[in-house]
Design a protein around this motif. Structure first.
Motif, PDB file in Angstrom:
ATOM      1  N   ASN A  24     -40.165  69.680  71.405  1.00  0.00           N
ATOM      2  CA  ASN A  24     -40.411  70.992  71.990  1.00  0.00           C
ATOM      3  C   ASN A  24     -41.184  70.922  73.304  1.00  0.00           C
ATOM      4  O   ASN A  24     -41.837  71.887  73.704  1.00  0.00           O
ATOM      5  N   GLU A 110     -42.736  76.056  64.093  1.00  0.00           N
ATOM      6  CA  GLU A 110     -42.383  77.172  64.975  1.00  0.00           C
ATOM      7  C   GLU A 110     -43.566  78.097  65.225  1.00  0.00           C
ATOM      8  O   GLU A 110     -43.704  78.642  66.310  1.00  0.00           O
ATOM      9  N   LEU A 113     -45.991  76.771  68.182  1.00  0.00           N
ATOM     10  CA  LEU A 113     -45.514  76.465  69.539  1.00  0.00           C
ATOM     11  C   LEU A 113     -46.182  77.320  70.611  1.00  0.00           C
ATOM     12  O   LEU A 113     -46.694  76.793  71.599  1.00  0.00           O
TER      13      LEU A 113
END
Length: 123
Positions: A24, A110, A113
């Motif tokens: 990411n 998630e 992030l």
């Protein structure tokens, strides 16, 4: 130069977290315990965020955080505990030391992030 230092004595957890963050867009370094974490932080002044377990051999995460603030004199790096510990006394100790955040495992990638990008100055 790493953005995030992941410190965990579990090689599986280190790999899960580091791999997710790398995929990411984060530059990631890893350390096997608090002592190794201090060493990595001294080697790489570009680290903006330390994500650490609490319970580790040699040096636990809270002791490492305290040494980051006192012995290294590093007040800029953000420190987030990623741990199974959900103990209010430990959280309060962490806050007093200068821990920025506390995440109870399991790691939900998630959800971190946005906050991690902000803590690293990437948002």
């Amino acid at each position: 130069m790493a953005h995030i230092l992941v410190v965990d004595d579990s090689s599986t957890m280190r790999e899960i977290v580091a791999s997710f963050l790398s995929k990411n867009g984060f530059e990631v370094a890893v350390a096997t315990d608090g002592r190794d974490g201090l060493h990595q932080l001294q080697k790489d002044p570009g680290i903006k965020l330390v994500v650490s377990d609490v319970n580790m051999p040699n040096m636990d995460g809270l002791t490492m955080a305290e040494k980051i603030r006192t012995e290294l004199g590093n007040k800029q790096v953000r420190i987030v505990m990623l741990t199974t510990e959900d103990n209010q006394t430990m959280r309060e100790r962490g806050k007093a030391i200068g821990v920025t955040g506390w995440i109870v495992k399991p790691f939900k990638g998630e959800a971190v992030l946005g906050p991690f990008r902000k803590l690293c100055g990437m948002a």
